[in-house]
Design a protein around this motif. Structure first.
Motif, PDB file in Angstrom:
ATOM      1  N   ASP A 124      44.031  29.193  49.034  1.00 41.34           N
ATOM      2  CA  ASP A 124      43.031  30.210  49.346  1.00 41.34           C
ATOM      3  C   ASP A 124      43.729  31.562  49.373  1.00 41.34           C
ATOM      4  OD1 ASP A 124      40.837  28.432  49.694  1.00 41.34           O
ATOM      5  OD2 ASP A 124      41.656  27.871  51.643  1.00 41.34           O
ATOM      6  N   LEU A 125      43.157  32.515  48.672  1.00 36.10           N
ATOM      7  CA  LEU A 125      43.757  33.832  48.524  1.00 36.10           C
ATOM      8  C   LEU A 125      42.750  34.894  48.935  1.00 36.10           C
ATOM      9  CD1 LEU A 125      46.047  35.706  47.227  1.00 36.10           C
ATOM     10  CD2 LEU A 125      44.611  35.640  45.203  1.00 36.10           C
ATOM     11  N   THR A 126      43.205  35.829  49.743  1.00 39.31           N
ATOM     12  CA  THR A 126      42.394  36.989  50.105  1.00 39.31           C
ATOM     13  C   THR A 126      43.089  38.224  49.564  1.00 39.31           C
ATOM     14  OG1 THR A 126      41.650  35.898  52.127  1.00 39.31           O
ATOM     15  CG2 THR A 126      41.358  38.283  52.001  1.00 39.31           C
ATOM     16  N   VAL A 127      42.334  39.028  48.833  1.00 42.02           N
ATOM     17  CA  VAL A 127      42.853  40.263  48.256  1.00 42.02           C
ATOM     18  C   VAL A 127      42.117  41.418  48.935  1.00 42.02           C
ATOM     19  CG1 VAL A 127      43.134  41.624  46.156  1.00 42.02           C
ATOM     20  CG2 VAL A 127      43.290  39.136  46.050  1.00 42.02           C
ATOM     21  N   ARG A 128      42.871  42.268  49.626  1.00 40.12           N
ATOM     22  CA  ARG A 128      42.302  43.463  50.247  1.00 40.12           C
ATOM     23  C   ARG A 128      42.906  44.674  49.544  1.00 40.12           C
ATOM     24  NH1 ARG A 128      43.810  40.487  54.610  1.00 40.12           N
ATOM     25  NH2 ARG A 128      42.106  39.463  55.675  1.00 40.12           N
ATOM     26  N   PHE A 129      42.048  45.580  49.144  1.00 30.69           N
ATOM     27  CA  PHE A 129      42.575  46.774  48.497  1.00 30.69           C
ATOM     28  C   PHE A 129      41.873  47.999  49.061  1.00 30.69           C
ATOM     29  CE2 PHE A 129      39.760  44.312  45.881  1.00 30.69           C
ATOM     30  CZ  PHE A 129      38.759  45.175  45.506  1.00 30.69           C
ATOM     31  N   THR A 130      42.667  49.039  49.152  1.00 30.66           N
ATOM     32  CA  THR A 130      42.186  50.320  49.659  1.00 30.66           C
ATOM     33  C   THR A 130      42.380  51.347  48.560  1.00 30.66           C
ATOM     34  OG1 THR A 130      42.904  49.685  51.869  1.00 30.66           O
ATOM     35  CG2 THR A 130      42.407  52.009  51.509  1.00 30.66           C
ATOM     36  N   LYS A 131      41.305  52.010  48.210  1.00 31.84           N
ATOM     37  CA  LYS A 131      41.381  53.021  47.157  1.00 31.84           C
ATOM     38  C   LYS A 131      41.302  54.404  47.792  1.00 31.84           C
ATOM     39  CE  LYS A 131      39.197  54.657  42.958  1.00 31.84           C
ATOM     40  NZ  LYS A 131      38.072  54.519  42.040  1.00 31.84           N
ATOM     41  N   SER A 132      42.246  55.256  47.413  1.00 25.93           N
ATOM     42  CA  SER A 132      42.229  56.649  47.851  1.00 25.93           C
ATOM     43  C   SER A 132      42.200  57.519  46.599  1.00 25.93           C
ATOM     44  CB  SER A 132      43.444  56.950  48.721  1.00 25.93           C
ATOM     45  OG  SER A 132      44.618  56.811  47.975  1.00 25.93           O
ATOM     46  N   HIS A 133      42.298  58.818  46.773  1.00 24.69           N
ATOM     47  CA  HIS A 133      42.205  59.712  45.614  1.00 24.69           C
ATOM     48  C   HIS A 133      43.373  59.541  44.652  1.00 24.69           C
ATOM     49  CE1 HIS A 133      38.670  61.885  46.913  1.00 24.69           C
ATOM     50  NE2 HIS A 133      39.174  61.898  48.143  1.00 24.69           N
TER      51      HIS A 133
END
Length: 166
Positions: free
Chosen positions: A44-53
Motif C-alpha cells: 500500500d502506497l500513499t503519495v502526498r504532494f504539495t504544489k507551490s509556485h
C-alpha cells in the motif's frame, strides 16, 4: 518498462496546495520492470504532494510485504517492508537531470511520471539480507545440512598455520 497513465500526475494543471493519492502495488506493477528485484507482493502506497509556485514536494510512504526466498534456508517467505521518501519536484527547464531526490515535470506534457520513483524507493526498502522471522522460523532440516560436520571443522593444513609464531 511498459507505459501506464495510472502513475502520471498532471502537475501543471493541479491547484496550488496539498494533494494525496493512494495506490495498491501488486504483481502487475512489478512485472512492468525488467530484471526486477521484486517479483511479487502487495504494498500500500500513499503519495502526498504539495504544489507551490516555484517547486513542489512529494512524500512517498509505503508498507506491505513482498514474496521472496529466505537467504538462510531458501524457503518462500512473505517479507514485510515499509519506508518513506521525500522528493523535490521541479519543472524541467529549472533543473539539471543529475540532481538526487528531484523529480522533473515533463516540460512538453506538464506531467510527472511517478512510476519509476515509486519502484526505486520501494526497492530500496528491501533489506539486503532476507530471512525468516520469529513467527516462521527457518527450515531446521536445511540449516542442519549447512552446519559444518566434525571433519570439516578440523582441517590439518590450517591447524599447522595456527602454530606459527611471527
Amino acid at each position: 518498462m511498459k507505459e501506464s497513465g495510472e502513475y502520471q500526475l498532471p502537475y501543471t494543471v493541479l491547484a496550488l496546495g496539498e494533494h494525496e493519492r493512494s495506490y495498491r502495488l501488486d504483481d502487475d506493477f512489478f512485472a512492468q520492470f525488467e530484471d526486477t528485484l521484486i517479483q511479487a507482493g502487495k504494498i500500500d502506497l500513499t503519495v502526498r504532494f504539495t504544489k507551490s509556485h516555484a517547486t513542489g514536494t512529494l512524500e512517498l510512504q509505503h508498507s506491505g510485504h513482498i514474496e521472496t526466498t529466505c537467504d538462510r534456508c531458501l524457503e518462500e517467505i512473505e517479507l514485510p517492508i515499509e519506508g518513506s521518501a521525500q522528493l523535490l519536484i521541479k519543472e524541467a527547464q529549472d533543473a539539471l537531470d543529475d540532481e538526487e531526490d528531484v523529480l522533473l515535470v515533463d516540460a512538453e506534457t506538464g506531467t510527472l511520471d511517478l512510476k519509476e520513483a515509486i519502484y526505486d524507493y520501494v526497492s530500496l526498502s528491501v533489506p539486503m539480507i532476507k530471512y525468516c522471522d520469529q513467527e516462521t522460523p527457518c527450515n531446521s532440516e536445511v540449516l542442519a545440512r549447512l552446519r559444518p560436520t566434525q571433519d570439516e571443522k578440523s582441517n590439518s593444513a590450517w591447524d599447522e598455520l595456527k602454530n606459527l609464531e611471527f
